[in-house]
Scaffold this active site. Structure first.
Site, mmCIF file in Angstrom:
data_model
loop_
_atom_site.group_PDB
_atom_site.id
_atom_site.type_symbol
_atom_site.label_atom_id
_atom_site.label_comp_id
_atom_site.label_asym_id
_atom_site.label_seq_id
_atom_site.Cartn_x
_atom_site.Cartn_y
_atom_site.Cartn_z
ATOM 1 N N HIS A 1 0.806 -1.223 0.000
ATOM 2 C CA HIS A 1 0.000 0.000 0.000
ATOM 3 C C HIS A 1 0.842 1.277 0.000
ATOM 4 O O HIS A 1 0.441 2.293 -0.571
ATOM 5 C CB HIS A 1 -0.959 0.012 1.207
ATOM 6 C CG HIS A 1 -0.273 0.005 2.535
ATOM 7 N ND1 HIS A 1 0.305 -1.114 3.068
ATOM 8 C CD2 HIS A 1 -0.068 0.994 3.448
ATOM 9 C CE1 HIS A 1 0.816 -0.843 4.246
ATOM 10 N NE2 HIS A 1 0.612 0.451 4.498
ATOM 11 N N ASP A 2 2.002 1.270 0.624
ATOM 12 C CA ASP A 2 2.827 2.485 0.722
ATOM 13 C C ASP A 2 4.087 2.420 -0.139
ATOM 14 O O ASP A 2 5.046 3.155 0.117
ATOM 15 C CB ASP A 2 3.230 2.726 2.187
ATOM 16 C CG ASP A 2 2.152 3.468 2.969
ATOM 17 O OD1 ASP A 2 1.284 4.088 2.329
ATOM 18 O OD2 ASP A 2 2.180 3.403 4.211
ATOM 19 N N LYS B 1 6.061 5.473 -1.394
ATOM 20 C CA LYS B 1 6.893 6.321 -0.528
ATOM 21 C C LYS B 1 8.365 6.294 -0.915
ATOM 22 O O LYS B 1 9.156 7.087 -0.400
ATOM 23 C CB LYS B 1 6.746 5.897 0.931
ATOM 24 C CG LYS B 1 5.425 6.316 1.561
ATOM 25 C CD LYS B 1 5.378 5.949 3.031
ATOM 26 C CE LYS B 1 4.082 6.431 3.682
ATOM 27 N NZ LYS B 1 4.021 6.063 5.119
ATOM 28 N N HIS C 1 -6.123 3.799 -0.734
ATOM 29 C CA HIS C 1 -6.218 3.519 0.705
ATOM 30 C C HIS C 1 -6.209 4.788 1.553
ATOM 31 O O HIS C 1 -6.392 4.719 2.776
ATOM 32 C CB HIS C 1 -5.102 2.570 1.150
ATOM 33 C CG HIS C 1 -3.737 3.175 1.237
ATOM 34 N ND1 HIS C 1 -2.994 3.536 0.132
ATOM 35 C CD2 HIS C 1 -2.959 3.495 2.322
ATOM 36 C CE1 HIS C 1 -1.843 4.036 0.513
ATOM 37 N NE2 HIS C 1 -1.786 4.032 1.845
ATOM 38 N N ASP D 1 -4.518 -0.028 7.803
ATOM 39 C CA ASP D 1 -3.341 0.842 7.846
ATOM 40 C C ASP D 1 -3.424 1.836 9.010
ATOM 41 O O ASP D 1 -2.463 2.015 9.771
ATOM 42 C CB ASP D 1 -3.216 1.580 6.512
ATOM 43 C CG ASP D 1 -1.977 2.456 6.453
ATOM 44 O OD1 ASP D 1 -0.960 2.074 7.051
ATOM 45 O OD2 ASP D 1 -2.042 3.521 5.805
#
Length: 514
Positions: free
Chosen positions: A373-374, A377, A428, A457
């Site tokens: 999901h991240d 980054k 998300h 999350d």
């Protein structure tokens, strides 16, 4: 005059073997008590395929109907025609075939008044298997009737059992994605082999897995398949509780690296090209021939090959799962707060997905995709990710770009997990009330996977220590999510979460931060 037939003396071992098998169930339907008594006396010593007889008595068609409604294991019915009415027996025969839908039981009509039910008419109009006048049924002829009827019933039941086992096998094949499904598949095939061979059998199939293929089962013999007598083995997978004779036979096969057998048991041994060893153990009530042993060896080889293919698939899946976690954790470590965030998000997401009614396969896909999901980054500067204080407007705008960056990175792949990961990365941070980013989607405009990972999350972020905050108490984090139901989060998902708090706590026990 009744023929006299003297049975041969049988030894104690044969008698014990016959007693151990379930008897053939024979129903006598006749209003004459003497017919019941004489039939049972004459057939008292009868045995077929190692099985004795168990007689049931019904003195009317009505009594027989009640009895047959309660049990489906009757192999043979000796049926009188004239009882409470002139055609009571014929009406009972039609009831058995049409209303009870029992086409397995063999029906032999016995009549003392053939004029009431002419043979040609009865055979043509009713689904019966034999027609006899009581006056012609000497002991010898009665024995012949029993042999013919029970042999026919046995063959019909072998076909029926094989059909059911094949149906279970086909059903299991369609879902053979994990070892448990493989065990169900192999168990059904194991039963089918026994049925097709025509033997009463019990047995199991075990495998010793090479260390490289499955490190959690290094050198350990584990059960893949078992007939009902050994079905408990599928639970604990240990072989130490097996009877000594079974352990001895398996140990011998492993030591000699070849199968062994005697007239009433078979051990098949198969070693794959990668070193996996598979054993098949079966015991039979009757002697087995060379053709049967050959068929069992083929089965053993095919189960071994199938199992090895499954292990290879699992190894690929484990590698894929590990790669996803490594990527996710590498991104998390840039924030200077190492932990198991991505794993926990995946587990919590899977928990909510299952609660939402997702199919098992989709739940697993979400478990694997959620840790990505991240991933976006990686495009955010280290000084922003590691900043201990509040972000300014420009820094916050930079952080928000990770949703789009993650989406662009993952959407280029045609693999299902990465496609789902792209959706999650993109959505998300959307909110149920439409105030999220990057697109301001609201409610069910947000993909279910995005809504689920949003909950997972935030929950884990609150419960984890970060460079800009301390970890929250579990109760406080749950209270926050509950208060945000219907604004930040899908309210239905929050309900699912609140109903599964013990399962959530268990995830944190299994995956604690270092």
């Amino acid at each position: 005059m009744t023929d006299l037939v003297f049975a041969d003396e049988e030894d104690e071992d044969a008698a014990a073997a016959a007693a151990a098998l379930d008897p053939w169930v024979v129903l006598i339907v006749d209003d004459d008590v003497a017919v019941h008594q004489v039939t049972q006396l004459v057939m008292a010593d009868f045995e077929f395929a190692g099985r004795r007889l168990l007689f049931l008595d019904a003195y009317s068609a009505a009594e027989a109907r009640s009895l047959l409604q309660a049990r489906r294991d009757v192999a043979l019915i000796l049926l009188d025609v004239v009882m409470e009415s002139e055609h009571a027996g014929l009406e009972l025969a039609r009831y058995i075939r049409e209303e009870l839908d029992n086409h397995h039981v063999r029906i032999v009509l016995r009549t003392g008044q053939p004029g009431q039910a002419p043979e040609e008419h009865v055979i043509k109009s009713y689904d019966i298997n034999d027609y006899k006048e009581k006056t012609e049924l000497t002991k010898r002829k009665l024995i012949t009737v029993f042999y013919a009827a029970l042999r026919s019933y046995r063959d019909i039941m072998i076909i029926e059992q094989s059909r059911q086992a094949l149906r279970r096998s086909i059903d299991a094949i369609t879902r053979v994605y994990d070892s448990q499904n493989l065990r169900r598949f192999a168990s059904a095939v194991l039963e089918q082999v026994a049925y097709l061979l025509g033997y009463e059998a019990q047995g199991l199939c075990a495998s010793r897995v090479a260390a490289y293929a499955a490190s959690h089962a290094e050198g350990r013999l584990k059960i893949l398949a078992a007939t009902p007598e050994y079905s408990r083995m599928l639970v604990d997978e240990e072989i130490g509780t097996l009877p000594p004779r079974v352990c001895a036979a398996l140990d011998r096969a492993l030591l000699e690296q070849q199968g062994n057998s005697d007239p009433q048991h078979f051990v098949g041994y198969y070693r794959s090209s990668s070193g996996n060893e598979t054993l098949l153990y079966m015991e039979f009530a009757e002697l087995i021939d060379e053709q049967a042993r050959e068929l069992l060896e083929i089965f053993c080889a095919n189960v071994a090959i199938t199992y090895e293919s499954l292990l290879l698939r699992e190894e690929i899946q484990d590698t894929q799962r590990s790669t996803v976690y490594i990527i996710g954790e590498a991104v998390e470590r840039r924030s200077l707060e190492p932990g198991q965030h991505v794993r926990r998000v995946g587990e919590i997401a899977a928990l909510l997905a299952e609660a939402s009614g997702m199919r098992e396969a989709d739940v697993e896909f979400l478990r694997l995709a959620a840790p990505l999901h991240d991933v976006g980054k990686i495009a955010i500067a280290d000084q922003i990710l590691g900043k201990p204080g509040k972000l300014d407007e420009q820094e916050w705008a930079s952080v928000q770009t990770h949703a789009r960056v993650g989406f662009e990175l993952l959407r280029k792949s045609d693999k299902r997990i990465l496609q789902l990961g792209a959706i999650i990365a993109h959505e998300h941070h959307e909110r149920w009330d439409g105030q999220g980013y990057p697109r301001g989607l609201a409610a069910e405009q947000i993909h279910l996977a995005g809504r689920i990972v949003a909950v997972a999350d935030v929950l884990d972020t609150l419960l984890s220590r970060r460079c800009y905050k301390e970890a929250w108490r579990f109760e406080d984090a749950i209270a926050y999510l509950s208060a945000q139901a219907g604004t930040q989060f899908d309210p239905t998902l929050i309900q699912h979460l609140l109903a599964r708090l013990e399962a959530v706590k268990d995830i944190y026990r299994r995956f604690p931060d270092a």
